[in-house]
Design a protein around this motif. Structure first.
Motif, PDB file in Angstrom:
ATOM      1  N   LEU A   1       0.841  -1.190   0.000  1.00  7.39           N
ATOM      2  CA  LEU A   1       0.000   0.000   0.000  1.00  7.39           C
ATOM      3  C   LEU A   1       0.878   1.243   0.000  1.00  7.39           C
ATOM      4  O   LEU A   1       1.922   1.273   0.659  1.00  7.39           O
ATOM      5  N   PRO A   2       0.457   2.289  -0.705  1.00 11.68           N
ATOM      6  CA  PRO A   2       1.273   3.502  -0.777  1.00 11.68           C
ATOM      7  C   PRO A   2       1.119   4.380   0.450  1.00 11.68           C
ATOM      8  O   PRO A   2       0.175   4.233   1.229  1.00 11.68           O
ATOM      9  N   LEU A   3       2.061   5.290   0.617  1.00 14.91           N
ATOM     10  CA  LEU A   3       1.918   6.360   1.602  1.00 14.91           C
ATOM     11  C   LEU A   3       1.056   7.435   0.947  1.00 14.91           C
ATOM     12  O   LEU A   3       1.509   8.161   0.076  1.00 14.91           O
ATOM     13  N   SER A   4      -0.218   7.494   1.340  1.00 13.45           N
ATOM     14  CA  SER A   4      -1.194   8.306   0.618  1.00 13.45           C
ATOM     15  C   SER A   4      -1.972   9.194   1.571  1.00 13.45           C
ATOM     16  O   SER A   4      -2.436   8.741   2.632  1.00 13.45           O
ATOM     17  N   LEU A   5      -2.132  10.453   1.177  1.00 12.50           N
ATOM     18  CA  LEU A   5      -2.917  11.392   1.981  1.00 12.50           C
ATOM     19  C   LEU A   5      -4.375  10.965   2.058  1.00 12.50           C
ATOM     20  O   LEU A   5      -5.003  11.071   3.116  1.00 12.50           O
ATOM     21  N   SER A   6      -4.923  10.454   0.968  1.00  8.35           N
ATOM     22  CA  SER A   6      -6.351  10.114   0.946  1.00  8.35           C
ATOM     23  C   SER A   6      -6.666   8.948   1.878  1.00  8.35           C
ATOM     24  O   SER A   6      -7.727   8.922   2.504  1.00  8.35           O
TER      25      SER A   6
ATOM     26  N   SER B   1     -11.200   4.101   2.718  1.00 12.78           N
ATOM     27  CA  SER B   1     -11.000   4.085   1.266  1.00 12.78           C
ATOM     28  C   SER B   1     -11.895   3.091   0.543  1.00 12.78           C
ATOM     29  O   SER B   1     -12.436   3.394  -0.528  1.00 12.78           O
ATOM     30  N   VAL B   2     -12.061   1.902   1.093  1.00 11.50           N
ATOM     31  CA  VAL B   2     -12.777   0.838   0.379  1.00 11.50           C
ATOM     32  C   VAL B   2     -14.228   1.208   0.107  1.00 11.50           C
ATOM     33  O   VAL B   2     -14.795   0.813  -0.909  1.00 11.50           O
ATOM     34  N   ILE B   3     -14.854   2.015   0.990  1.00  5.62           N
ATOM     35  CA  ILE B   3     -16.235   2.416   0.739  1.00  5.62           C
ATOM     36  C   ILE B   3     -16.325   3.782   0.085  1.00  5.62           C
ATOM     37  O   ILE B   3     -17.281   4.067  -0.632  1.00  5.62           O
ATOM     38  N   SER B   4     -15.322   4.640   0.324  1.00  4.28           N
ATOM     39  CA  SER B   4     -15.369   5.980  -0.254  1.00  4.28           C
ATOM     40  C   SER B   4     -14.888   6.008  -1.696  1.00  4.28           C
ATOM     41  O   SER B   4     -15.417   6.747  -2.524  1.00  4.28           O
ATOM     42  N   GLU B   5     -13.875   5.202  -2.000  1.00  4.37           N
ATOM     43  CA  GLU B   5     -13.292   5.159  -3.346  1.00  4.37           C
ATOM     44  C   GLU B   5     -13.143   3.698  -3.777  1.00  4.37           C
ATOM     45  O   GLU B   5     -12.041   3.180  -3.901  1.00  4.37           O
ATOM     46  N   PRO B   6     -14.269   3.007  -3.984  1.00  8.12           N
ATOM     47  CA  PRO B   6     -14.199   1.556  -4.238  1.00  8.12           C
ATOM     48  C   PRO B   6     -13.462   1.173  -5.513  1.00  8.12           C
ATOM     49  O   PRO B   6     -12.980   0.036  -5.624  1.00  8.12           O
TER      50      PRO B   6
ATOM     51  N   SER C   1     -10.750   2.822  -6.720  1.00 14.36           N
ATOM     52  CA  SER C   1      -9.386   3.338  -6.705  1.00 14.36           C
ATOM     53  C   SER C   1      -8.375   2.194  -6.649  1.00 14.36           C
ATOM     54  O   SER C   1      -8.697   1.073  -6.224  1.00 14.36           O
ATOM     55  N   PRO C   2      -7.123   2.445  -7.065  1.00 16.46           N
ATOM     56  CA  PRO C   2      -6.088   1.410  -6.963  1.00 16.46           C
ATOM     57  C   PRO C   2      -5.886   0.909  -5.535  1.00 16.46           C
ATOM     58  O   PRO C   2      -5.628  -0.280  -5.323  1.00 16.46           O
TER      59      PRO C   2
ATOM     60  N   SER D   1      -8.186   0.686  -3.111  1.00 14.56           N
ATOM     61  CA  SER D   1      -9.285  -0.223  -2.771  1.00 14.56           C
ATOM     62  C   SER D   1      -9.144  -1.559  -3.494  1.00 14.56           C
ATOM     63  O   SER D   1      -9.458  -2.616  -2.935  1.00 14.56           O
ATOM     64  N   GLN D   2      -8.668  -1.514  -4.732  1.00 13.06           N
ATOM     65  CA  GLN D   2      -8.431  -2.759  -5.459  1.00 13.06           C
ATOM     66  C   GLN D   2      -7.343  -3.590  -4.787  1.00 13.06           C
ATOM     67  O   GLN D   2      -7.433  -4.817  -4.722  1.00 13.06           O
ATOM     68  N   THR D   3      -6.318  -2.907  -4.260  1.00 11.91           N
ATOM     69  CA  THR D   3      -5.273  -3.627  -3.527  1.00 11.91           C
ATOM     70  C   THR D   3      -5.836  -4.281  -2.276  1.00 11.91           C
ATOM     71  O   THR D   3      -5.525  -5.439  -1.973  1.00 11.91           O
ATOM     72  N   PHE D   4      -6.669  -3.554  -1.542  1.00  8.58           N
ATOM     73  CA  PHE D   4      -7.299  -4.147  -0.356  1.00  8.58           C
ATOM     74  C   PHE D   4      -8.171  -5.348  -0.756  1.00  8.58           C
ATOM     75  O   PHE D   4      -8.250  -6.334  -0.016  1.00  8.58           O
ATOM     76  N   GLY D   5      -8.830  -5.254  -1.911  1.00 12.49           N
ATOM     77  CA  GLY D   5      -9.630  -6.378  -2.385  1.00 12.49           C
ATOM     78  C   GLY D   5      -8.781  -7.612  -2.640  1.00 12.49           C
ATOM     79  O   GLY D   5      -9.173  -8.739  -2.298  1.00 12.49           O
ATOM     80  N   GLU D   6      -7.595  -7.420  -3.224  1.00  7.90           N
ATOM     81  CA  GLU D   6      -6.695  -8.548  -3.465  1.00  7.90           C
ATOM     82  C   GLU D   6      -6.165  -9.118  -2.153  1.00  7.90           C
ATOM     83  O   GLU D   6      -6.045 -10.340  -2.002  1.00  7.90           O
ATOM     84  N   ILE D   7      -5.858  -8.240  -1.211  1.00  7.41           N
ATOM     85  CA  ILE D   7      -5.410  -8.709   0.107  1.00  7.41           C
ATOM     86  C   ILE D   7      -6.503  -9.547   0.764  1.00  7.41           C
ATOM     87  O   ILE D   7      -6.238 -10.614   1.334  1.00  7.41           O
ATOM     88  N   ALA D   8      -7.757  -9.087   0.663  1.00  7.34           N
ATOM     89  CA  ALA D   8      -8.880  -9.815   1.259  1.00  7.34           C
ATOM     90  C   ALA D   8      -9.014 -11.205   0.648  1.00  7.34           C
ATOM     91  O   ALA D   8      -9.244 -12.192   1.365  1.00  7.34           O
ATOM     92  N   LYS D   9      -8.863 -11.304  -0.663  1.00  6.13           N
ATOM     93  CA  LYS D   9      -8.960 -12.610  -1.332  1.00  6.13           C
ATOM     94  C   LYS D   9      -7.868 -13.553  -0.840  1.00  6.13           C
ATOM     95  O   LYS D   9      -8.111 -14.740  -0.599  1.00  6.13           O
ATOM     96  N   ARG D  10      -6.659 -13.019  -0.675  1.00  8.64           N
ATOM     97  CA  ARG D  10      -5.549 -13.863  -0.229  1.00  8.64           C
ATOM     98  C   ARG D  10      -5.722 -14.285   1.225  1.00  8.64           C
ATOM     99  O   ARG D  10      -5.377 -15.408   1.594  1.00  8.64           O
TER     100      ARG D  10
END
Length: 266
Positions: free
Chosen positions: A212-217, A228-233, A235-236, A238-247
């Motif tokens: 995950l990046p160092l991100s202000l958002s 992020s996952v609900i506010s910007e579903p 976004s890159p 949120s997609q990364t969190f989705g992949e983490i969840a699958k793993r």
């Protein structure tokens, strides 16, 4: 635990690496994939999940019988935290046994409603809470959150070793604050170093679940109670969190399928 299929501890060897932010976004990502998810904030001294989930200050859980209480619900997630039970502006000036007792009550007296995953946002370190968790309930696996910085990796190693000592499978590493992306010029820089997640994953024969990046958002949205996952579903991040969840889900299923090895001898 009654009402819970799998318990996953989200831990770090030290504070300040973004463990709570990862926990809440991972919970929301699992929920978005159709799982029933709960979050238990085990950081008695510094609970943060109430704010990250947007639970209003002063909102209290309802009693469920004589010695149980219902979790609060936010963004489709069941949640329990010390922040729901006390004035968060007052410090918890408690010794170790009192902290362990409070954690045990949160863990065993919450009436979870048919969860697939209960994510436990662990306090930093390898102390009383971690030992109590491993002794009291069956933990399906642990996710270790770290930054690529060498100092953070030193403490992450201790976290991995601790879970191994208590026979909890380490599902993988989440490398947070991996790179900084300048919103003005587009330049990327590995402020905290690079390759740390891969090194520690290789050392302990586990996997990097995601970077995950160092991100202000990410910080702003978590602070606002709309991660992020609900506010910007889309976004890159949120997609990364989705992949983490699958793993994580696949890792828990794999650990359950393996089970213990039993041998018989005369």
């Amino acid at each position: 635990m009654e009402g819970v299929k799998h318990i996953v501890a989200v831990a770090s060897g030290k504070g300040g690496v973004g463990k709570s932010t990862v926990t809440v976004n991972l919970a929301l990502a699992l929920s978005a994939q159709g799982y029933r998810v709960g979050v238990l904030d085990a950081d008695i001294y510094g609970p943060s999940q109430a704010q990250m989930l947007g639970v209003k200050e002063g909102e209290r859980p309802q009693a469920a019988g004589e010695d149980k209480f219902f979790p609060l619900e936010a963004h489709g997630i069941q949640a329990m935290s010390m922040a729901f039970l006390v004035n968060t502006r007052e410090p918890m000036v408690w010794r170790g046994p009192m902290v362990v007792g409070a954690f045990q009550q949160l863990l065993t007296q919450t009436q979870w409603d048919n969860l697939d995953f209960l994510l436990i946002d662990m306090p930093p370190g390898t102390g009383d809470i971690q030992l109590t968790l491993s002794q009291r309930v069956p933990v399906s696996g642990a996710v270790i959150v770290t930054t690529p910085q060498d100092i953070a990796l030193l403490d992450a190693r201790k976290g991995i070793e601790m879970f191994r000592k208590v026979n909890v499978p380490v599902l993988g590493i989440v490398e947070n604050m991996s790179t900084y992306h300048c919103e003005n010029c587009g330049h990327e820089a590995p402020i905290f170093g690079s390759g740390g997640g891969e090194r520690i994953a290789a050392e302990y024969e586990t996997q990097v679940l995601g970077r995950l990046p160092l991100s202000l958002s990410i910080r702003e949205l978590a602070d606002s109670g709309n991660p992020s996952v609900i506010s910007e579903p889309d976004s890159p991040v949120s997609q990364t969190f989705g992949e983490i969840a699958k793993r994580v889900a696949a890792g828990v299923d794999g650990a359950a399928e393996q089970g213990p090895t039993i041998s018989f001898s005369e």
